[in-house]
Design a protein around this motif. Structure first.
Motif, PDB file in Angstrom:
ATOM      1  N   GLN A  90       0.697  -1.479  -0.020  1.00  9.17           N
ATOM      2  CA  GLN A  90       0.100  -0.005   0.022  1.00  9.17           C
ATOM      3  C   GLN A  90       0.991   1.197  -0.086  1.00  9.17           C
ATOM      4  OE1 GLN A  90      -2.779  -0.457   3.383  1.00  9.17           O
ATOM      5  NE2 GLN A  90      -4.216  -1.549   2.097  1.00  9.17           N
ATOM      6  N   LEU A  91       2.045   1.025   0.791  1.00  8.02           N
ATOM      7  CA  LEU A  91       2.636   2.200   0.857  1.00  8.02           C
ATOM      8  C   LEU A  91       3.556   2.724  -0.528  1.00  8.02           C
ATOM      9  CD1 LEU A  91       4.218   4.675   2.429  1.00  8.02           C
ATOM     10  CD2 LEU A  91       6.101   3.084   3.048  1.00  8.02           C
ATOM     11  N   SER A  97      -1.580   9.430   0.259  1.00  5.70           N
ATOM     12  CA  SER A  97      -1.282   8.632   1.601  1.00  5.70           C
ATOM     13  C   SER A  97      -1.498   7.191   1.741  1.00  5.70           C
ATOM     14  CB  SER A  97      -1.979   9.340   2.861  1.00  5.70           C
ATOM     15  OG  SER A  97      -3.490   9.021   3.121  1.00  5.70           O
ATOM     16  N   LYS A  98      -0.856   6.626   2.492  1.00  6.23           N
ATOM     17  CA  LYS A  98      -1.161   4.813   2.566  1.00  6.23           C
ATOM     18  C   LYS A  98      -2.644   4.803   2.998  1.00  6.23           C
ATOM     19  CE  LYS A  98       0.699   0.901   4.880  1.00  6.23           C
ATOM     20  NZ  LYS A  98      -0.443   0.731   5.892  1.00  6.23           N
ATOM     21  N   GLY A  99      -3.019   5.748   4.036  1.00  6.62           N
ATOM     22  CA  GLY A  99      -4.170   5.727   4.405  1.00  6.62           C
ATOM     23  C   GLY A  99      -5.700   5.894   3.427  1.00  6.62           C
ATOM     24  N   THR A 100      -4.993   6.638   2.315  1.00  4.81           N
ATOM     25  CA  THR A 100      -5.986   6.744   1.398  1.00  4.81           C
ATOM     26  C   THR A 100      -6.132   5.344   0.526  1.00  4.81           C
ATOM     27  OG1 THR A 100      -5.425   9.250   0.989  1.00  4.81           O
ATOM     28  CG2 THR A 100      -6.497   7.937  -1.030  1.00  4.81           C
ATOM     29  N   ILE A 101      -5.059   4.829   0.082  1.00  5.00           N
ATOM     30  CA  ILE A 101      -5.156   3.358  -0.385  1.00  5.00           C
ATOM     31  C   ILE A 101      -5.765   2.423   0.582  1.00  5.00           C
ATOM     32  CG2 ILE A 101      -3.683   1.432  -1.144  1.00  5.00           C
ATOM     33  CD1 ILE A 101      -3.563   4.170  -3.058  1.00  5.00           C
ATOM     34  N   SER A 102      -5.428   2.526   1.703  1.00  4.51           N
ATOM     35  CA  SER A 102      -6.306   1.518   2.736  1.00  4.51           C
ATOM     36  C   SER A 102      -7.792   1.640   2.758  1.00  4.51           C
ATOM     37  CB  SER A 102      -5.911   1.636   4.120  1.00  4.51           C
ATOM     38  OG  SER A 102      -6.477   0.924   4.907  1.00  4.51           O
ATOM     39  N   ALA A 103      -8.138   2.978   2.802  1.00  2.00           N
ATOM     40  CA  ALA A 103      -9.406   3.179   2.448  1.00  2.00           C
ATOM     41  C   ALA A 103     -10.181   2.942   1.152  1.00  2.00           C
ATOM     42  CB  ALA A 103     -10.041   4.906   2.605  1.00  2.00           C
TER      43      ALA A 103
END
Length: 108
Positions: free
Chosen positions: A21-22, A31-37
């Protein structure tokens, strides 16, 4: 039209490209959080970002959005029979997810 499988398909394609994801987030400049979402179907990319995702992952928006079940990227070295097996497996998983989701909605 529903894009309920977007997150699962994105995650599957990302992993097939051996990206974390990173790593994908850096290539996409998010952001990595965006990919996770995205992968959890908590949010969806803009059209511009979707276009970049498709370019980076060498896949189609049709596949990610569930318009087509055809995997447009090359699955290095696999035979046609192996590709068919993978596609059948993905189809079974998608159907199972749909049944589970329907049952959850009925129980609410």
């Amino acid at each position: 039209m529903s894009i309920e499988f977007f997150g699962d398909k994105l995650k599957s394609v990302r992993k097939s490209r051996q990206l974390t994801q990173l790593e994908l987030s850096k290539k996409l400049d998010v952001s990595k959080g965006t990919i996770s979402a995205y992968e959890q179907s908590l949010s969806y990319p803009s059209i511009e970002t979707l276009t970049k995702l498709c370019f980076i992952l060498d896949t189609s928006a049709d596949y990610l959005l569930g318009i087509s079940d055809e995997l447009p990227f090359k699955m290095g070295g696999l035979t046609d029979e192996q590709v068919q097996s993978i596609l059948q497996f993905v189809s079974v998983v998608e159907r199972a997810n749909s049944i589970v989701e329907r049952e959850c909605e009925e129980n609410q």
